[in-house]
Design an enzyme around this catalytic site. Structure first.
Site, PDB file in Angstrom:
ATOM      1  N   ASP A  38       8.816 105.358 -20.177  1.00  0.00           N
ATOM      2  CA  ASP A  38      10.068 105.021 -20.851  1.00  0.00           C
ATOM      3  C   ASP A  38      10.192 105.924 -22.087  1.00  0.00           C
ATOM      4  OD1 ASP A  38      12.316 103.425 -21.761  1.00  0.00           O
ATOM      5  OD2 ASP A  38      10.915 102.531 -23.184  1.00  0.00           O
ATOM      6  N   ASP A  40      12.757 105.472 -25.418  1.00  0.00           N
ATOM      7  CA  ASP A  40      12.920 104.789 -26.718  1.00  0.00           C
ATOM      8  C   ASP A  40      11.906 103.657 -26.859  1.00  0.00           C
ATOM      9  OD1 ASP A  40      15.798 105.626 -28.015  1.00  0.00           O
ATOM     10  OD2 ASP A  40      15.823 105.752 -25.839  1.00  0.00           O
ATOM     11  N   ASP A 216       8.435  99.430 -23.340  1.00  0.00           N
ATOM     12  CA  ASP A 216       8.330  98.610 -24.555  1.00  0.00           C
ATOM     13  C   ASP A 216       9.267  97.410 -24.572  1.00  0.00           C
ATOM     14  OD1 ASP A 216      10.662 100.360 -24.867  1.00  0.00           O
ATOM     15  OD2 ASP A 216      10.803  99.407 -26.827  1.00  0.00           O
TER      16      ASP A 216
HETATM   17 MG   LIG Z   1      12.329 101.475 -24.319  1.00  0.00          MG
END
Ligand SMILES: [Mg+2]
Length: 267
Positions: A38, A40, A216
Site C-alpha cells: 500500500d 499512504d 495500514d
Molecule cells: Mg494506506
C-alpha cells in the site's frame, strides 16, 4: 462491543487479537516472494491533505532495489488514482494497482481497468463536490472511478459525511461506500485490493511466489484476510485491530525493515 468491532463484523471479517510489534523477527526470501505494498500510511506518512504527502528519493531508490532483488515481483496497491502514484514514484514502480483495484499498470503500461456507469458516476461526483463547497470543512478528492470525502481536519463530521454518502448511493447496484482513515469513499461495487493482488499474481514475474502484503488502513483488512487464506504474509503498519499476522509501528519502521531485507539479500 465497540462500534469499531461492529463495523469489522459488518464488512465480513473479525480481526484477531492485536499481533505484537514483531516484524523484525520476519525475514523473507527475495527469490520466491512477491511484494504488494500500500502507499499512504505504509510507504509515506499520512498528511493533513492527500496532496501534502512527502515522497523522498530514499523511497524511490528502495523501491528500485526491491524490484531488482525480487526480479520485478513488486507492486504498489493503493486506493489513490493510478496517475497520482505514477506522479509520485515514476518508473520506480512498474506495476501499480490504483483506485482499490479499479486501475492497473503492468510493465510500465496501463492495462484496461474496471468499467462503470460514467453518467451515474458524474452525477455522484457533482453531488459530492457540491457538498464540499457548501461545507468547506470537508475535502472532496476526485478519483478516476469514484470520489472521496475527507474529514481529517474535522473528525466530528464523520456521521454527517457518512449519512450524506449513504443517501446518495442508496440502493445503487453499481456503487458502494468504503471507509478509510478519516474519509469515506464511493467506489464501484466489487473491486478490491484482494482482487487486484490476485490479478497481478497471474503475471509471470509474480506467478508461483509467496504473497507479502503490507497496509495500514481499514481498507486493507479484507485483503489481509484473503492473503492469509492464500498462506501469505500480512503486515499492518500502525495501531488498530487487524487480521494481519505482523505489525510494525510506522512507515519509517516498515521501510527500515524492507531495507534490512534488501541488505540481507546482498550478503
Ligand atoms: Mg494506506
Amino acid at each position: 462491543m465497540s462500534n469499531q468491532w461492529d463495523y469489522y463484523n459488518m464488512v465480513g471479517f473479525a480481526p484477531e487479537v492485536n499481533p505484537p510489534d514483531d516484524l523484525e523477527r520476519l525475514s523473507i526470501s527475495d527469490t520466491d516472494t512477491a511484494l504488494f505494498l500500500d502507499f499512504d500510511g505504509t510507504l509515506v506518512d499520512i498528511a493533513p491533505t492527500p496532496d501534502a504527502i512527502r515522497v523522498d528519493d530514499c523511497l524511490k531508490s528502495l523501491l528500485t532495489e526491491l524490484s531488482r532483488h525480487h526480479d520485478g515481483a513488486v507492486s504498489i496497491v493503493s486506493g489513490r488514482n493510478l496517475r497520482e502514484i505514477e506522479h509520485y514514484l515514476g518508473e520506480c514502480a512498474p506495476t501499480i494497482s490504483g483506485g482499490h483495484g479499479a486501475e492497473l499498470r503492468y510493465g510500465g503500461e496501463h492495462v484496461e481497468g474496471v468499467k462503470c456507469d460514467a453518467d451515474r458516476l458524474d452525477h455522484i461526483k457533482k453531488a459530492v463536490k457540491e457538498f464540499a463547497i457548501l461545507d468547506p470543512r470537508v475535502i472532496a478528492e476526485d478519483k478516476s472511478f469514484g470520489i472521496v470525502l475527507h474529514f481529517r481536519q474535522h473528525p466530528e463530521l464523520e456521521c454527517k459525511v457518512r449519512e450524506f454518502l449513504t443517501i446518495l448511493v442508496g440502493e445503487d447496484d453499481a456503487f458502494e461506500l468504503q471507509s478509510a482513515k478519516m474519509a469515506v469513499e464511493i467506489k464501484p461495487k466489487g473491486i478490491s485490493k484482494a482482487d487486484a493482488i490476485g490479478r497481478i499474481m497471474a503475471f509471470k514475474e509474480f506467478a508461483g511466489r509467496n504473497i507479502v502484503f503490507a497496509g495500514d488502513d481499514v481498507t486493507d483488512e479484507s485483503a489481509f484476510s484473503w492473503v492469509n487464506q492464500q498462506g501469505g504474509v500480512t503486515v499492518r503498519i500502525g495501531e488498530g485491530p487487524t487480521c494481519a499476522r505482523y505489525r510494525t509501528q510506522s512507515p519509517s519502521t516498515f521501510k527500515a525493515w524492507l531495507l534490512g531485507q534488501v541488505e540481507a539479500g546482498r550478503s
